[in-house]
Design an enzyme around this catalytic site. Sequence first.
Site, short mmCIF file in Angstrom:
data_model
loop_
_atom_site.label_atom_id
_atom_site.label_comp_id
_atom_site.label_asym_id
_atom_site.label_seq_id
_atom_site.Cartn_x
_atom_site.Cartn_y
_atom_site.Cartn_z
N TYR A 85 0.84 -1.20 0.00
CA TYR A 85 0.00 0.00 0.00
C TYR A 85 0.88 1.26 0.00
O TYR A 85 0.67 2.18 -0.79
CB TYR A 85 -0.94 -0.02 1.21
N TRP A 118 -4.35 0.83 10.63
CA TRP A 118 -4.59 0.88 9.19
C TRP A 118 -4.52 -0.53 8.61
O TRP A 118 -5.27 -0.85 7.70
CB TRP A 118 -3.60 1.82 8.52
N GLU A 143 -10.79 5.71 5.72
CA GLU A 143 -10.16 6.50 6.78
C GLU A 143 -11.12 6.66 7.96
O GLU A 143 -10.71 6.59 9.11
CB GLU A 143 -9.70 7.85 6.26
#
Length: 175
Positions: free
Chosen positions: A9, A39, A31
């Site tokens: 990512y 994350w 988010e």
Amino acid sequence: MNHPLEREYHDSEWGKPVHNDTVLFEFLTLEGAQAGLSWLTVLKKRAGYRAAFLSYDLQALAQLDDSAVESIIAQFDVVKHRGKIASVFSNARAALALQQEFGSLDKALWQFVDGKTVINQWTEQSQVPASTDQSKAMSRFLKKRGFKFVGETICYAFMQATGMVNDHLVGCPCR
């Protein structure tokens, strides 16, 4: 960033400018889902999010309401927070309104950086802020227009993810 998913990512997506409304909405959703979690947790569930939220089709999502929450929890690998799930539907309606007002979600959101990436010069991770004046302004703007899970820290993470700001450290090869 030890997990291969995080590395991939970071190296291929994070900090690269995004101007596609569907992808921008995906990142707002992810988010917001990440708030209070790692994350990596959200990255692992990304395919589940795309399936649960109809590949982020704003028109289709805007037709859904809280009655869809339980089936999403039961059927898809997403963060099981009812408020975060329900916010995707109301956020889709708010995003459609922004498209009407500004012509695109892209124009509405990129206005906070005057349409171009802010390139920071951080040399250490500890220098990177959790929020900025721009992310605070974006948060106020989005909340005023009915978005949920768009606090100033979430907005800054969104700005980083979508390349509105480049917070790759000076020594990072992805810079």
